[in-house]
Design a protein around this motif. Structure first.
Motif, PDB file in Angstrom:
ATOM      1  N   PRO A 137       2.695 -15.765  -2.111  1.00  0.00           N
ATOM      2  CA  PRO A 137       2.811 -15.714  -0.640  1.00  0.00           C
ATOM      3  C   PRO A 137       3.027 -14.297  -0.115  1.00  0.00           C
ATOM      4  O   PRO A 137       2.486 -13.932   0.938  1.00  0.00           O
ATOM      5  N   THR A 138       3.807 -13.496  -0.846  1.00  0.00           N
ATOM      6  CA  THR A 138       4.015 -12.112  -0.410  1.00  0.00           C
ATOM      7  C   THR A 138       2.723 -11.324  -0.497  1.00  0.00           C
ATOM      8  O   THR A 138       2.379 -10.558   0.418  1.00  0.00           O
ATOM      9  N   LEU A 139       1.980 -11.506  -1.589  1.00  0.00           N
ATOM     10  CA  LEU A 139       0.688 -10.832  -1.714  1.00  0.00           C
ATOM     11  C   LEU A 139      -0.229 -11.207  -0.559  1.00  0.00           C
ATOM     12  O   LEU A 139      -0.898 -10.341   0.029  1.00  0.00           O
ATOM     13  N   ALA A 140      -0.266 -12.492  -0.214  1.00  0.00           N
ATOM     14  CA  ALA A 140      -1.162 -12.958   0.847  1.00  0.00           C
ATOM     15  C   ALA A 140      -0.806 -12.366   2.203  1.00  0.00           C
ATOM     16  O   ALA A 140      -1.679 -12.207   3.067  1.00  0.00           O
ATOM     17  N   GLN A 141       0.458 -12.040   2.415  1.00  0.00           N
ATOM     18  CA  GLN A 141       0.861 -11.460   3.707  1.00  0.00           C
ATOM     19  C   GLN A 141       0.163 -10.133   3.975  1.00  0.00           C
ATOM     20  O   GLN A 141      -0.077  -9.774   5.131  1.00  0.00           O
ATOM     21  N   PHE A 142      -0.165  -9.406   2.914  1.00  0.00           N
ATOM     22  CA  PHE A 142      -0.832  -8.121   3.101  1.00  0.00           C
ATOM     23  C   PHE A 142      -2.314  -8.286   3.425  1.00  0.00           C
ATOM     24  O   PHE A 142      -2.976  -7.315   3.783  1.00  0.00           O
TER      25      PHE A 142
END
Length: 428
Positions: A231-236
């Motif tokens: 999810p953190t990766l997708a935020q970028f």
């Protein structure tokens, strides 16, 4: 039995790069040479690191060779008092092994615990009077100390070359990702830290789309760093949470987890597979080309002889604030830190030499380093030139094989620890 009494090994380290490229192979070598039972107890103690993600302790705990782990938040109490947060007991005999941080730390800790001290020195040998043994990376370092300390230095080589020793099986990746025999697999390694991901993720996605338009036989995969959750990766890749996306002419994408393997799907429908198994050497060995940022990943790719383009976009000069010493303090001052960071990074870029580890090893640019306000079409053109001319990829691959060095540094360093532990049993 190797030792007449139980012994402790205290591994000192700090950042995510050191944990994955130095600590892990050395832990395996230690257990291989010293045994799997608790006659030899291994404790990992982490010190604060400006590049830390907060997940370093969890990574260390995931290594089956480790018995105990203490996070960086408790380090300075341990340094000053010798006491850990969990009040660990210490055996009479042991060794402190330095694998990242400040070389002064093993001096203090080994003296406090009464243990032998072994230091892996990558570029510089410090405190030879108080360190029992150094494993050094380069032959030139053997001349860095006065002659009376020369017997303390042993050439072990580059720990980052250990990736070449894992015997990758890229054929298994072909089956796992359901690749066709003529599929070109391109790895995207935008980094693991927010400052790099903010620019790197949308830029890499845009480049992938443009390459795929010209070469539809290509597939793309991101080997996700162990310090990063999906999810953190997708935020970028989301313009609502990453305002830098438009500044790099990047592409947005959404995370899809309903399938057997998670992936990012770009706004134009391109699927970017996400590979969460670590280490990802088998995957990287299957790639015909990787797009990466600077860091330890360039050493791993070089050790595996995987062709790469190294990208350092500079659209947000105030984003990079992970400097040591006074520059780091200035760059992180409230209110004015962004201005200091911009100036510091501008000055640093003006003075930069070779950035990628294979280029540093070779002393020349054998893999392209692209620095500046990078735009997707510029990088795409360079990537397509290599893909359309596979002999250029072969040349890069051959040059990487010649400069990567021989594996074995981890085994040599573990042997130094073994020797010092035996010395500790019989006295100095």
């Amino acid at each position: 039995m190797l030792f007449p009494e139980p012994v402790d090994i205290v591994v000192l380290s700090n950042g995510p790069g050191e944990l994955t490229t130095w600590v892990h192979p050395v832990l395996r070598a230690l257990r291989s040479q010293l045994g799997e039972d608790h006659q030899v107890r291994i404790s990992v103690v982490l010190s604060p690191c400006p590049h830390a993600t907060g997940k370093e302790a969890a990574i260390a705990r995931s290594y089956c060779e480790v018995d105990r782990v203490q996070g960086p938040e408790h380090f300075f109490r341990f340094l000053l008092t010798g006491k850990t947060a969990a009040n660990w007991d210490w055996r009479d005999h042991g060794a402190v092994l330095f694998l990242g941080g400040d070389q002064f730390f093993p001096v203090v800790i080994s003296q406090r615990l009464g243990y032998r001290a072994v230091v892996y020195a990558e570029w510089e040998v410090r405190w030879p009077r108080w360190i029992d043994q150094f494993g050094v990376m380069r032959p030139q370092m053997l001349e860095q100390v006065p002659p009376k300390y020369a017997q303390k230095l042993t050439l072990v080589g580059d720990l980052m070359a250990e990736a070449a020793a894992v015997n990758p099986k890229p054929s298994e990746i072909t089956q796992a990702l359901d690749l066709q025999t003529d599929t070109e697999l391109i790895g995207l390694l935008p980094g693991s830290k927010p400052a790099k991901l903010a620019m790197g993720v949308p830029l890499h996605l845009a480049i992938a789309e443009q390459i795929h338009q010209q070469r539809p036989q290509t597939r793309f995969v991101i080997p996700v760093a162990p310090t990063l959750d999906l999810p953190t990766l997708a935020q970028f890749a989301d313009p609502t949470t990453n305002p830098i996306l438009s500044r790099v002419q990047g592409t947005a994408a959404q995370l899809v987890t309903s399938q057997q393997r998670p992936y990012l799907q770009t706004e134009h429908g391109l699927r970017i597979d996400l590979w969460t198994q670590f280490p990802a050497y088998d995957l990287l060995s299957r790639c015909c080309l990787c797009l990466t940022t600077i860091g330890a990943n360039t050493a791993e790719l070089g050790s595996l002889a995987v062709p790469m383009l190294v990208l350092l976009p500079t659209q947000q000069m105030d984003a990079m604030r992970a400097w040591d010493g006074l520059p780091g303090l200035l760059a992180n001052l409230p209110g004015v830190g962004a201005g200091f960071a911009t100036v510091i990074n501008w000055l640093a870029l003006k003075r930069l030499g070779l950035l990628a580890w294979p280029n540093i090893w070779a002393g020349e640019a054998i893999v392209p380093e692209l620095v500046g306000k990078l735009q997707p079409h510029t990088v795409t053109e360079i990537a397509l030139d290599f893909l359309n001319n596979p002999e250029k990829l072969d040349q890069m691959r051959d040059r990487l094989r010649r400069v990567r060095g021989e594996p074995g540094a981890a085994a040599k360093l573990a042997h130094l620890v073994k020797v010092e532990l035996n010395l500790s049993e019989i006295g100095r």
